[in-house]
Design a protein around this motif. Sequence first.
Motif, PDB file in Angstrom:
ATOM      1  N   PHE A 273      -4.823 -10.990  -8.349  1.00 42.84           N
ATOM      2  CA  PHE A 273      -5.076 -10.408  -9.660  1.00 42.84           C
ATOM      3  C   PHE A 273      -6.084  -9.269  -9.505  1.00 42.84           C
ATOM      4  O   PHE A 273      -7.265  -9.522  -9.249  1.00 42.84           O
ATOM      5  CB  PHE A 273      -5.616 -11.473 -10.619  1.00 42.84           C
ATOM      6  CG  PHE A 273      -4.596 -12.507 -11.028  1.00 42.84           C
ATOM      7  CD1 PHE A 273      -3.287 -12.426 -10.587  1.00 42.84           C
ATOM      8  CD2 PHE A 273      -4.934 -13.548 -11.878  1.00 42.84           C
ATOM      9  CE1 PHE A 273      -2.339 -13.366 -10.957  1.00 42.84           C
ATOM     10  CE2 PHE A 273      -3.997 -14.492 -12.266  1.00 42.84           C
ATOM     11  CZ  PHE A 273      -2.704 -14.406 -11.800  1.00 42.84           C
ATOM     12  N   ASN A 274      -5.629  -8.065  -9.636  1.00 38.57           N
ATOM     13  CA  ASN A 274      -6.488  -6.898  -9.510  1.00 38.57           C
ATOM     14  C   ASN A 274      -5.885  -5.775 -10.345  1.00 38.57           C
ATOM     15  O   ASN A 274      -5.135  -4.932  -9.848  1.00 38.57           O
ATOM     16  CB  ASN A 274      -6.625  -6.475  -8.043  1.00 38.57           C
ATOM     17  CG  ASN A 274      -7.695  -5.414  -7.842  1.00 38.57           C
ATOM     18  OD1 ASN A 274      -8.088  -4.720  -8.775  1.00 38.57           O
ATOM     19  ND2 ASN A 274      -8.170  -5.290  -6.612  1.00 38.57           N
ATOM     20  N   GLU A 275      -6.187  -5.800 -11.634  1.00 35.08           N
ATOM     21  CA  GLU A 275      -5.574  -4.865 -12.564  1.00 35.08           C
ATOM     22  C   GLU A 275      -5.967  -3.420 -12.273  1.00 35.08           C
ATOM     23  O   GLU A 275      -5.134  -2.512 -12.322  1.00 35.08           O
ATOM     24  CB  GLU A 275      -5.985  -5.227 -13.997  1.00 35.08           C
ATOM     25  CG  GLU A 275      -5.535  -6.599 -14.427  1.00 35.08           C
ATOM     26  CD  GLU A 275      -6.040  -6.940 -15.812  1.00 35.08           C
ATOM     27  OE1 GLU A 275      -6.447  -6.026 -16.548  1.00 35.08           O
ATOM     28  OE2 GLU A 275      -6.025  -8.135 -16.166  1.00 35.08           O
ATOM     29  N   THR A 276      -7.236  -3.208 -11.961  1.00 38.99           N
ATOM     30  CA  THR A 276      -7.704  -1.836 -11.736  1.00 38.99           C
ATOM     31  C   THR A 276      -6.977  -1.204 -10.556  1.00 38.99           C
ATOM     32  O   THR A 276      -6.597  -0.029 -10.603  1.00 38.99           O
ATOM     33  CB  THR A 276      -9.224  -1.838 -11.480  1.00 38.99           C
ATOM     34  OG1 THR A 276      -9.882  -2.449 -12.583  1.00 38.99           O
ATOM     35  CG2 THR A 276      -9.745  -0.420 -11.306  1.00 38.99           C
ATOM     36  N   LYS A 277      -6.764  -1.990  -9.512  1.00 38.04           N
ATOM     37  CA  LYS A 277      -6.064  -1.447  -8.346  1.00 38.04           C
ATOM     38  C   LYS A 277      -4.604  -1.138  -8.678  1.00 38.04           C
ATOM     39  O   LYS A 277      -4.095  -0.080  -8.307  1.00 38.04           O
ATOM     40  CB  LYS A 277      -6.133  -2.446  -7.182  1.00 38.04           C
ATOM     41  CG  LYS A 277      -5.386  -1.967  -5.945  1.00 38.04           C
ATOM     42  CD  LYS A 277      -5.562  -2.909  -4.780  1.00 38.04           C
ATOM     43  CE  LYS A 277      -4.791  -2.403  -3.568  1.00 38.04           C
ATOM     44  NZ  LYS A 277      -4.990  -3.250  -2.385  1.00 38.04           N
ATOM     45  N   ALA A 278      -3.928  -2.050  -9.372  1.00 32.45           N
ATOM     46  CA  ALA A 278      -2.520  -1.828  -9.708  1.00 32.45           C
ATOM     47  C   ALA A 278      -2.366  -0.611 -10.624  1.00 32.45           C
ATOM     48  O   ALA A 278      -1.437   0.196 -10.459  1.00 32.45           O
ATOM     49  CB  ALA A 278      -1.938  -3.070 -10.370  1.00 32.45           C
ATOM     50  N   ILE A 279      -3.281  -0.451 -11.578  1.00 30.74           N
ATOM     51  CA  ILE A 279      -3.219   0.710 -12.475  1.00 30.74           C
ATOM     52  C   ILE A 279      -3.475   1.992 -11.686  1.00 30.74           C
ATOM     53  O   ILE A 279      -2.749   2.991 -11.841  1.00 30.74           O
ATOM     54  CB  ILE A 279      -4.252   0.562 -13.615  1.00 30.74           C
ATOM     55  CG1 ILE A 279      -3.877  -0.600 -14.526  1.00 30.74           C
ATOM     56  CG2 ILE A 279      -4.349   1.851 -14.432  1.00 30.74           C
ATOM     57  CD1 ILE A 279      -4.949  -0.959 -15.545  1.00 30.74           C
ATOM     58  N   SER A 280      -4.486   1.974 -10.822  1.00 29.12           N
ATOM     59  CA  SER A 280      -4.799   3.162 -10.010  1.00 29.12           C
ATOM     60  C   SER A 280      -3.615   3.531  -9.128  1.00 29.12           C
ATOM     61  O   SER A 280      -3.274   4.707  -8.970  1.00 29.12           O
ATOM     62  CB  SER A 280      -6.029   2.891  -9.141  1.00 29.12           C
ATOM     63  OG  SER A 280      -7.160   2.594  -9.925  1.00 29.12           O
ATOM     64  N   MET A 281      -2.982   2.509  -8.553  1.00 28.74           N
ATOM     65  CA  MET A 281      -1.822   2.749  -7.687  1.00 28.74           C
ATOM     66  C   MET A 281      -0.687   3.390  -8.473  1.00 28.74           C
ATOM     67  O   MET A 281      -0.023   4.315  -7.990  1.00 28.74           O
ATOM     68  CB  MET A 281      -1.360   1.413  -7.078  1.00 28.74           C
ATOM     69  CG  MET A 281      -0.212   1.519  -6.105  1.00 28.74           C
ATOM     70  SD  MET A 281       0.142  -0.123  -5.388  1.00 28.74           S
ATOM     71  CE  MET A 281       1.636   0.254  -4.464  1.00 28.74           C
ATOM     72  N   SER A 282      -0.464   2.905  -9.692  1.00 26.74           N
ATOM     73  CA  SER A 282       0.623   3.470 -10.505  1.00 26.74           C
ATOM     74  C   SER A 282       0.325   4.912 -10.891  1.00 26.74           C
ATOM     75  O   SER A 282       1.232   5.747 -10.981  1.00 26.74           O
ATOM     76  CB  SER A 282       0.835   2.615 -11.756  1.00 26.74           C
ATOM     77  OG  SER A 282      -0.250   2.735 -12.659  1.00 26.74           O
ATOM     78  N   ILE A 283      -0.945   5.223 -11.102  1.00 21.87           N
ATOM     79  CA  ILE A 283      -1.314   6.613 -11.424  1.00 21.87           C
ATOM     80  C   ILE A 283      -1.088   7.518 -10.213  1.00 21.87           C
ATOM     81  O   ILE A 283      -0.532   8.617 -10.321  1.00 21.87           O
ATOM     82  CB  ILE A 283      -2.787   6.675 -11.876  1.00 21.87           C
ATOM     83  CG1 ILE A 283      -2.950   5.966 -13.221  1.00 21.87           C
ATOM     84  CG2 ILE A 283      -3.264   8.131 -11.981  1.00 21.87           C
ATOM     85  CD1 ILE A 283      -4.387   5.817 -13.659  1.00 21.87           C
TER      86      ILE A 283
END
Length: 351
Positions: A273-283
């Motif tokens: 669970f690492n929302e910030t990383k997944a969001i950054s990756m999608s950006i």
Amino acid sequence: MGFVAIKGGEEAIRNSLAFYEEEINLSQKIDPLAIENTLRYGVDKVMSEGSLYSKKLSAQAILKAGGDLLNASFFLRAHRSSCARAGIAKTICTDEMRVVRRISSAFKDIKGGQILGPSSDYEVKLILKKAVDKTVWDDYKNDDIFVESALKPLRDANMIKTLPKDEKISDITRVFPSAPYPRSAVMQIMARGESGSMLAFAYTSMRGYGDVHPTIGDLRLGRSEVRFTHPFTKNEVKIGEIDITACEAAATFEKQSDGSTKLTTGFGCCFGFNETKAISMSILDTTLYNKSHTIGQGGIADNFEMIVHHIDGIESQGFTNHYKLPHYVTFQADLQVYENAKKYSNQEEKK
């Protein structure tokens, strides 16, 4: 002289290691299971960046590193390099994950609904102890919830830009790619990238060194089955479940070569669970593959060389820390050059 210096160095190194063990001695008395069961976000971060899904080993690595999560990732990835590979599992479909948290900021009403799940987003960030009201989440925490992507209706309506698939899936653990980088390799590099590095690069585009200000189409946290082809029966079997975070970012509309206009999106997926990383990756996925539409073309976050070679925390840490090794010859050479230049300059001034 060299022999004496080496012997002296070895003794100093042994003492240094012993001193380090003494410094983290108290942490070694903590049960790794307690780390695994309590500091789950730290454990997940280390698993993701260490590129090995093992909560047990991740917890041990955190203890071995005295709580330094980046160093713990280093221990874990080093261990991973010593493991034999059994094979390659089937590709995970995020629509088939058992969701514990799912939000979309692009849509208010979505099929499956908004599921807030476990999050501290809605808490005042102060260090306060308070009683937890369990009645809020006990209603659904044990339910199996499967939801399709909130962007599926747009995808079904052929409104979303699709990228061509790689003919052959890269494996960066075997061969690190060179330019032009296959997308499968770029996604793998980002999946095990350091969360802070990825956040920083993604933030450059959001803040002005680019122009990607995405909307979260679908952010899902949950458990997903890992399926594998049995080597003897050749049947597909379930070998376990893993926690993952997946994010689809929706950016802007872009005119395609066939004249149609499609919505550009980016995808991120990582262990734990690492929302910030997944969001950054999608950006970053959005910035890298949709340059032509952005006024930020040429920015930091849309440069493949910049992203591919600078987001791995272990690589960055290794290169940074190597400066602690002896560089006597290099620095003495710099001093010698400086002295010679100064002497030459003084001579020229006297002429």
